[in-house]
Write a protein that holds these residues in place. Structure first.
Motif, PDB file in Angstrom:
ATOM      1  N   ARG A 238     -76.429 -83.573  -3.320  1.00  0.00           N
ATOM      2  CA  ARG A 238     -77.708 -83.076  -3.813  1.00  0.00           C
ATOM      3  C   ARG A 238     -78.179 -81.948  -2.903  1.00  0.00           C
ATOM      4  O   ARG A 238     -78.067 -82.049  -1.687  1.00  0.00           O
ATOM      5  N   MET A 239     -78.701 -80.905  -3.521  1.00  0.00           N
ATOM      6  CA  MET A 239     -79.299 -79.809  -2.762  1.00  0.00           C
ATOM      7  C   MET A 239     -80.735 -79.677  -3.228  1.00  0.00           C
ATOM      8  O   MET A 239     -80.993 -79.457  -4.414  1.00  0.00           O
ATOM      9  N   THR A 240     -81.666 -79.832  -2.285  1.00  0.00           N
ATOM     10  CA  THR A 240     -83.084 -79.845  -2.611  1.00  0.00           C
ATOM     11  C   THR A 240     -83.759 -78.616  -2.019  1.00  0.00           C
ATOM     12  O   THR A 240     -83.540 -78.274  -0.856  1.00  0.00           O
ATOM     13  N   PHE A 241     -84.579 -77.985  -2.855  1.00  0.00           N
ATOM     14  CA  PHE A 241     -85.375 -76.834  -2.443  1.00  0.00           C
ATOM     15  C   PHE A 241     -86.836 -77.247  -2.438  1.00  0.00           C
ATOM     16  O   PHE A 241     -87.308 -77.874  -3.381  1.00  0.00           O
ATOM     17  N   PRO A 242     -87.596 -76.890  -1.387  1.00  0.00           N
ATOM     18  CA  PRO A 242     -88.993 -77.298  -1.294  1.00  0.00           C
ATOM     19  C   PRO A 242     -89.876 -76.575  -2.308  1.00  0.00           C
ATOM     20  O   PRO A 242     -89.539 -75.488  -2.782  1.00  0.00           O
ATOM     21  N   ALA A 243     -91.003 -77.177  -2.627  1.00  0.00           N
ATOM     22  CA  ALA A 243     -91.933 -76.650  -3.633  1.00  0.00           C
ATOM     23  C   ALA A 243     -92.292 -75.178  -3.419  1.00  0.00           C
ATOM     24  O   ALA A 243     -92.283 -74.404  -4.378  1.00  0.00           O
TER      25      ALA A 243
ATOM     26  N   ALA B 186     -83.451 -75.449   2.761  1.00  0.00           N
ATOM     27  CA  ALA B 186     -82.963 -76.374   1.739  1.00  0.00           C
ATOM     28  C   ALA B 186     -82.339 -77.563   2.471  1.00  0.00           C
ATOM     29  O   ALA B 186     -82.066 -77.502   3.666  1.00  0.00           O
ATOM     30  N   THR B 187     -82.118 -78.638   1.736  1.00  0.00           N
ATOM     31  CA  THR B 187     -81.515 -79.832   2.329  1.00  0.00           C
ATOM     32  C   THR B 187     -80.343 -80.281   1.478  1.00  0.00           C
ATOM     33  O   THR B 187     -80.466 -80.423   0.261  1.00  0.00           O
ATOM     34  N   LEU B 188     -79.214 -80.485   2.123  1.00  0.00           N
ATOM     35  CA  LEU B 188     -78.058 -81.100   1.474  1.00  0.00           C
ATOM     36  C   LEU B 188     -78.111 -82.587   1.759  1.00  0.00           C
ATOM     37  O   LEU B 188     -78.428 -83.011   2.878  1.00  0.00           O
ATOM     38  N   ARG B 189     -77.775 -83.385   0.750  1.00  0.00           N
ATOM     39  CA  ARG B 189     -77.847 -84.845   0.898  1.00  0.00           C
ATOM     40  C   ARG B 189     -76.636 -85.483   0.237  1.00  0.00           C
ATOM     41  O   ARG B 189     -76.227 -85.102  -0.847  1.00  0.00           O
ATOM     42  N   TYR B 190     -76.079 -86.460   0.929  1.00  0.00           N
ATOM     43  CA  TYR B 190     -74.959 -87.246   0.410  1.00  0.00           C
ATOM     44  C   TYR B 190     -75.293 -88.708   0.629  1.00  0.00           C
ATOM     45  O   TYR B 190     -75.684 -89.106   1.719  1.00  0.00           O
ATOM     46  N   ASP B 191     -75.154 -89.504  -0.414  1.00  0.00           N
ATOM     47  CA  ASP B 191     -75.519 -90.918  -0.373  1.00  0.00           C
ATOM     48  C   ASP B 191     -74.305 -91.755  -0.755  1.00  0.00           C
ATOM     49  O   ASP B 191     -73.692 -91.522  -1.800  1.00  0.00           O
ATOM     50  N   LEU B 192     -73.984 -92.716   0.075  1.00  0.00           N
ATOM     51  CA  LEU B 192     -72.845 -93.604  -0.168  1.00  0.00           C
ATOM     52  C   LEU B 192     -72.956 -94.317  -1.523  1.00  0.00           C
ATOM     53  O   LEU B 192     -71.945 -94.646  -2.134  1.00  0.00           O
TER      54      LEU B 192
ATOM     55  N   GLU C  30     -92.877 -76.877  -7.511  1.00  0.00           N
ATOM     56  CA  GLU C  30     -92.515 -78.280  -7.314  1.00  0.00           C
ATOM     57  C   GLU C  30     -91.122 -78.331  -6.690  1.00  0.00           C
ATOM     58  O   GLU C  30     -90.294 -77.467  -6.939  1.00  0.00           O
ATOM     59  N   GLU C  31     -90.894 -79.361  -5.883  1.00  0.00           N
ATOM     60  CA  GLU C  31     -89.573 -79.542  -5.289  1.00  0.00           C
ATOM     61  C   GLU C  31     -88.527 -79.617  -6.394  1.00  0.00           C
ATOM     62  O   GLU C  31     -88.743 -80.239  -7.427  1.00  0.00           O
ATOM     63  N   VAL C  32     -87.388 -78.973  -6.172  1.00  0.00           N
ATOM     64  CA  VAL C  32     -86.292 -78.966  -7.147  1.00  0.00           C
ATOM     65  C   VAL C  32     -85.041 -79.507  -6.473  1.00  0.00           C
ATOM     66  O   VAL C  32     -84.687 -79.090  -5.374  1.00  0.00           O
ATOM     67  N   CYS C  33     -84.381 -80.429  -7.150  1.00  0.00           N
ATOM     68  CA  CYS C  33     -83.154 -81.029  -6.633  1.00  0.00           C
ATOM     69  C   CYS C  33     -82.038 -80.831  -7.652  1.00  0.00           C
ATOM     70  O   CYS C  33     -82.185 -81.185  -8.821  1.00  0.00           O
ATOM     71  N   TRP C  34     -80.938 -80.259  -7.193  1.00  0.00           N
ATOM     72  CA  TRP C  34     -79.750 -80.081  -8.021  1.00  0.00           C
ATOM     73  C   TRP C  34     -78.686 -81.068  -7.550  1.00  0.00           C
ATOM     74  O   TRP C  34     -78.457 -81.213  -6.353  1.00  0.00           O
ATOM     75  N   THR C  35     -78.034 -81.727  -8.500  1.00  0.00           N
ATOM     76  CA  THR C  35     -76.968 -82.671  -8.190  1.00  0.00           C
ATOM     77  C   THR C  35     -75.660 -82.130  -8.767  1.00  0.00           C
ATOM     78  O   THR C  35     -75.614 -81.715  -9.931  1.00  0.00           O
ATOM     79  N   PHE C  36     -74.628 -82.123  -7.936  1.00  0.00           N
ATOM     80  CA  PHE C  36     -73.328 -81.643  -8.371  1.00  0.00           C
ATOM     81  C   PHE C  36     -72.260 -82.357  -7.559  1.00  0.00           C
ATOM     82  O   PHE C  36     -72.565 -83.079  -6.601  1.00  0.00           O
ATOM     83  N   SER C  37     -71.014 -82.168  -7.926  1.00  0.00           N
ATOM     84  CA  SER C  37     -69.950 -82.947  -7.276  1.00  0.00           C
ATOM     85  C   SER C  37     -69.606 -82.396  -5.890  1.00  0.00           C
ATOM     86  O   SER C  37     -69.656 -81.191  -5.635  1.00  0.00           O
ATOM     87  N   ARG C  38     -69.263 -83.312  -5.034  1.00  0.00           N
ATOM     88  CA  ARG C  38     -68.808 -82.942  -3.687  1.00  0.00           C
ATOM     89  C   ARG C  38     -67.551 -82.089  -3.800  1.00  0.00           C
ATOM     90  O   ARG C  38     -67.372 -81.122  -3.052  1.00  0.00           O
ATOM     91  N   GLU C  39     -66.684 -82.425  -4.738  1.00  0.00           N
ATOM     92  CA  GLU C  39     -65.454 -81.666  -4.935  1.00  0.00           C
ATOM     93  C   GLU C  39     -65.744 -80.215  -5.319  1.00  0.00           C
ATOM     94  O   GLU C  39     -65.069 -79.292  -4.846  1.00  0.00           O
ATOM     95  N   LEU C  40     -66.768 -79.990  -6.155  1.00  0.00           N
ATOM     96  CA  LEU C  40     -67.150 -78.626  -6.537  1.00  0.00           C
ATOM     97  C   LEU C  40     -67.545 -77.825  -5.306  1.00  0.00           C
ATOM     98  O   LEU C  40     -67.117 -76.680  -5.126  1.00  0.00           O
TER      99      LEU C  40
END
Length: 138
Positions: free
Chosen positions: A38-43, A25-31, A50-60
């Motif tokens: 964002r945490m992305t799981f490959p297809a 999986a890949t964790l991603r943070y964008d300024l 299909e690739e799935v991306c979950w977005t949640f708060s950094r604080e969480l």
């Protein structure tokens, strides 16, 4: 200086079968979206293929390393010595993965070097975002 931080992590899918397969999986943070992770799981690792991306708060993510957090689609809690459980709830079902807490801490440290906790708002362009919102409304 890069405005995006990406870090591959090894997630372990918790399934009914005795074997728990590892999932890259890949964790991603964008300024440009300083409150979100964002945490992305490959297809190949998803039910729909299909690739799935979950977005949640950094604080969480940060607070979930120490005690159970979240009551929505994404929930995070510590598990054992160096594991963190992330639960992803969708209409199709729930995916539960374990990630090494050390990997998550390293990722969070990198995001804090880019945007310290509590200063996320200083990286938002609210005037631009409001203009975009109004443009789309007309």
């Amino acid at each position: 200086m890069s405005t995006v931080i990406e870090q591959p992590v090894e997630a372990r899918l918790v399934a009914a079968a005795p074997r728990m397969p590892n999932i890259p999986a890949t964790l991603r943070y964008d300024l440009n979206d300083p409150f979100a992770v964002r945490m992305t799981f490959p297809a190949p690792a998803t039910l729909g293929g299909e690739e799935v991306c979950w977005t949640f708060s950094r604080e969480l993510l940060a607070t979930g390393l120490h005690s159970p957090r979240g009551d929505g689609d994404v929930r995070v809690r510590p598990y054992g010595y160096d594991r963190t459980v992330l639960e992803f709830h969708a209409p199709e079902g729930t995916a539960v993965v374990h990630v090494r807490s050390g990997e998550l801490r390293r990722f969070l440290e990198a995001t804090r070097a880019l945007v310290p906790d509590g200063l996320e708002h200083t990286h938002l362009d609210l005037d631009h975002d409001l203009a975009e919102l109004m443009r789309d409304a007309c």
